[in-house]
Motif scaffolding. Structure first.
Motif, PDB file in Angstrom:
ATOM      1  N   ASP A  42      50.252  38.956  44.047  1.00 49.27           N
ATOM      2  CA  ASP A  42      49.782  37.577  43.919  1.00 49.27           C
ATOM      3  C   ASP A  42      50.167  36.981  42.569  1.00 49.27           C
ATOM      4  OD1 ASP A  42      48.436  37.381  46.452  1.00 49.27           O
ATOM      5  OD2 ASP A  42      46.859  38.649  45.631  1.00 49.27           O
ATOM      6  N   MET A  43      50.014  37.775  41.510  1.00 48.70           N
ATOM      7  CA  MET A  43      50.354  37.278  40.187  1.00 48.70           C
ATOM      8  C   MET A  43      51.852  36.994  40.074  1.00 48.70           C
ATOM      9  SD  MET A  43      49.406  38.782  36.376  1.00 48.70           S
ATOM     10  CE  MET A  43      47.667  38.891  36.780  1.00 48.70           C
ATOM     11  N   LEU A  44      52.671  37.853  40.660  1.00 47.49           N
ATOM     12  CA  LEU A  44      54.117  37.635  40.626  1.00 47.49           C
ATOM     13  C   LEU A  44      54.517  36.399  41.438  1.00 47.49           C
ATOM     14  CD1 LEU A  44      55.335  41.322  40.880  1.00 47.49           C
ATOM     15  CD2 LEU A  44      55.740  39.777  38.960  1.00 47.49           C
ATOM     16  N   ILE A  45      53.844  36.177  42.562  1.00 50.12           N
ATOM     17  CA  ILE A  45      54.123  34.973  43.350  1.00 50.12           C
ATOM     18  C   ILE A  45      53.788  33.728  42.533  1.00 50.12           C
ATOM     19  CG2 ILE A  45      53.453  33.633  45.384  1.00 50.12           C
ATOM     20  CD1 ILE A  45      52.946  36.365  46.796  1.00 50.12           C
ATOM     21  N   ALA A  46      52.593  33.716  41.935  1.00 52.63           N
ATOM     22  CA  ALA A  46      52.178  32.556  41.134  1.00 52.63           C
ATOM     23  C   ALA A  46      53.098  32.359  39.936  1.00 52.63           C
ATOM     24  CB  ALA A  46      50.733  32.732  40.675  1.00 52.63           C
ATOM     25  N   TYR A  47      53.498  33.441  39.305  1.00 54.90           N
ATOM     26  CA  TYR A  47      54.390  33.381  38.140  1.00 54.90           C
ATOM     27  C   TYR A  47      55.744  32.801  38.537  1.00 54.90           C
ATOM     28  CZ  TYR A  47      56.702  35.258  33.894  1.00 54.90           C
ATOM     29  OH  TYR A  47      57.393  35.413  32.725  1.00 54.90           O
ATOM     30  N   MET A  68      46.924  29.686  43.440  1.00 51.79           N
ATOM     31  CA  MET A  68      46.904  31.143  43.536  1.00 51.79           C
ATOM     32  C   MET A  68      46.299  31.757  42.271  1.00 51.79           C
ATOM     33  SD  MET A  68      49.862  33.734  44.824  1.00 51.79           S
ATOM     34  CE  MET A  68      49.409  33.515  46.543  1.00 51.79           C
ATOM     35  N   ALA A  69      46.609  31.192  41.110  1.00 46.83           N
ATOM     36  CA  ALA A  69      46.023  31.701  39.863  1.00 46.83           C
ATOM     37  C   ALA A  69      44.506  31.525  39.879  1.00 46.83           C
ATOM     38  CB  ALA A  69      46.637  30.987  38.666  1.00 46.83           C
ATOM     39  N   GLN A  70      44.040  30.402  40.396  1.00 43.23           N
ATOM     40  CA  GLN A  70      42.595  30.179  40.489  1.00 43.23           C
ATOM     41  C   GLN A  70      41.947  31.170  41.451  1.00 43.23           C
ATOM     42  OE1 GLN A  70      42.547  26.047  41.606  1.00 43.23           O
ATOM     43  NE2 GLN A  70      42.995  25.339  39.526  1.00 43.23           N
ATOM     44  N   ALA A  71      42.642  31.473  42.546  1.00 46.16           N
ATOM     45  CA  ALA A  71      42.113  32.454  43.496  1.00 46.16           C
ATOM     46  C   ALA A  71      42.067  33.849  42.884  1.00 46.16           C
ATOM     47  CB  ALA A  71      42.972  32.457  44.766  1.00 46.16           C
ATOM     48  N   LEU A  72      43.106  34.219  42.138  1.00 40.58           N
ATOM     49  CA  LEU A  72      43.106  35.503  41.431  1.00 40.58           C
ATOM     50  C   LEU A  72      41.919  35.598  40.489  1.00 40.58           C
ATOM     51  CD1 LEU A  72      46.848  36.140  40.489  1.00 40.58           C
ATOM     52  CD2 LEU A  72      45.351  37.771  41.639  1.00 40.58           C
ATOM     53  N   LEU A  73      41.706  34.528  39.732  1.00 41.40           N
ATOM     54  CA  LEU A  73      40.613  34.510  38.765  1.00 41.40           C
ATOM     55  C   LEU A  73      39.269  34.658  39.470  1.00 41.40           C
ATOM     56  CD1 LEU A  73      39.910  34.098  35.738  1.00 41.40           C
ATOM     57  CD2 LEU A  73      39.803  31.646  36.217  1.00 41.40           C
ATOM     58  N   ALA A  74      39.114  33.990  40.597  1.00 34.65           N
ATOM     59  CA  ALA A  74      37.837  34.009  41.316  1.00 34.65           C
ATOM     60  C   ALA A  74      37.585  35.319  42.037  1.00 34.65           C
ATOM     61  CB  ALA A  74      37.799  32.847  42.317  1.00 34.65           C
ATOM     62  N   GLU A  75      38.641  35.930  42.566  1.00 38.04           N
ATOM     63  CA  GLU A  75      38.464  37.066  43.470  1.00 38.04           C
ATOM     64  C   GLU A  75      38.743  38.430  42.845  1.00 38.04           C
ATOM     65  OE1 GLU A  75      37.231  36.710  46.473  1.00 38.04           O
ATOM     66  OE2 GLU A  75      37.204  34.526  46.351  1.00 38.04           O
ATOM     67  N   THR A  76      39.571  38.497  41.816  1.00 40.31           N
ATOM     68  CA  THR A  76      40.023  39.812  41.352  1.00 40.31           C
ATOM     69  C   THR A  76      39.844  40.065  39.852  1.00 40.31           C
ATOM     70  OG1 THR A  76      42.337  39.150  40.945  1.00 40.31           O
ATOM     71  CG2 THR A  76      41.764  39.806  43.184  1.00 40.31           C
ATOM     72  N   MET A 117      49.232  32.436  33.828  1.00 38.15           N
ATOM     73  CA  MET A 117      48.031  32.298  34.652  1.00 38.15           C
ATOM     74  C   MET A 117      46.966  31.493  33.904  1.00 38.15           C
ATOM     75  SD  MET A 117      48.964  33.912  37.396  1.00 38.15           S
ATOM     76  CE  MET A 117      50.660  33.517  36.937  1.00 38.15           C
ATOM     77  N   ALA A 118      46.861  31.722  32.598  1.00 42.96           N
ATOM     78  CA  ALA A 118      45.872  30.994  31.787  1.00 42.96           C
ATOM     79  C   ALA A 118      46.189  29.507  31.719  1.00 42.96           C
ATOM     80  CB  ALA A 118      45.811  31.591  30.388  1.00 42.96           C
ATOM     81  N   ALA A 119      47.468  29.166  31.736  1.00 39.72           N
ATOM     82  CA  ALA A 119      47.853  27.753  31.744  1.00 39.72           C
ATOM     83  C   ALA A 119      47.584  27.119  33.102  1.00 39.72           C
ATOM     84  CB  ALA A 119      49.328  27.608  31.368  1.00 39.72           C
ATOM     85  N   LEU A 120      47.748  27.909  34.158  1.00 36.65           N
ATOM     86  CA  LEU A 120      47.545  27.403  35.516  1.00 36.65           C
ATOM     87  C   LEU A 120      46.070  27.285  35.877  1.00 36.65           C
ATOM     88  CD1 LEU A 120      50.246  29.584  37.304  1.00 36.65           C
ATOM     89  CD2 LEU A 120      50.371  27.097  37.010  1.00 36.65           C
TER      90      LEU A 120
END
Length: 249
Positions: A42-47, A68-76, A117-120
């Protein structure tokens, strides 16, 4: 890029939380055989979407990356025992899911992507995630070679997780590459990883219990990890063999 993104949207982004399913098999129907996500994927896709959106001025790519970055932050991205961790997937790795949880995979920390991810999805958690990832690696010194395991239990002192082989394998070989690409140049840490993962200077998968190499990996795609680390540590120039790659036919 657009073809890959179309496949990703239509075949992998099937979850309700905005993350991608991790296991897709072209030989079976339905193609998705496990709906859990893989946080590194997921992180690579968002990146990739963020880089493409910036380079090609595509707001739709940047918006998708942000979601996707927001979903990563919320879920993982979670807090546990005073540390910020990246769960390998949203299901199956917490202390509630496993007796030895939380369980992490240290190769899932993609250090160069975390500031993006932090910028997104702005949050102080991203910076803490990066710092705690490096700090954890310094404590993950298992077996005679003092290497991290692919799967690590953090229910107490870090130790290889139950139900997984205690090994430094194909996932873990990414760790020093992600560190140096992310600007982490800690000499002691990189030297320990480089020396521990090598047999006669060539990367290998390692049985952590015995310290014995399991599979030596002489292909250029593996060898270049040690070459890059040597360049960062002491300025050793990349060998000519590392500057070109011919895939096997």
């Amino acid at each position: 890029f657009e073809q890959i993104w179309y496949l990703t949207r239509t075949e992998l982004l099937l979850r309700d939380d905005g993350l991608a399913v991790w296991k897709w098999d072209p030989n079976v129907k339905p193609h998705v055989t496990d709906t859990n996500n893989a946080s590194d994927g997921d992180m690579l896709i968002a990146y990739a979407l963020a880089l493409a959106g910036t380079a090609w001025k595509r707001e739709d790519y940047i918006l998708a990356a942000s979601r996707m970055a927001q979903a990563l932050l919320a879920e993982t991205v979670v807090r546990s025992a005073g540390r910020t961790l990246l769960l390998p997937g949203s299901e199956g790795f917490t202390g509630t899911d496993r007796d030895d949880g939380p369980v992490v995979n240290p190769s899932y920390w993609i250090y160069e992507a975390i500031p993006v991810m932090a910028a997104l999805a702005p949050s102080d958690a991203w910076k803490q995630l990066s710092e705690d990832g490096v700090a954890l690696l310094k404590t993950m010194q298992f077996g005679p070679r003092k290497l991290p395991a692919e799967w690590v239990s953090l229910s107490g002192q870090p130790q290889p997780a139950q139900g997984f082989d205690a090994e430094f394998a194909y996932n873990a070989i990414r760790i020093p590459l992600y560190l140096v690409r992310g600007g982490v140049t800690d000499k002691a840490l990189l030297t320990r990883l480089q020396q521990g993962m090598s047999k006669d200077g060539v990367p290998a998968t390692i049985d952590l219990t015995t310290g014995r190499p399991k599979t030596v990996l002489p292909d250029p795609g593996y060898r270049i990890v040690n070459d890059v680390v040597a360049c960062v540590l002491d300025g050793t120039k990349l060998p000519g063999s590392a500057l070109q790659f011919a895939p096997a036919l």
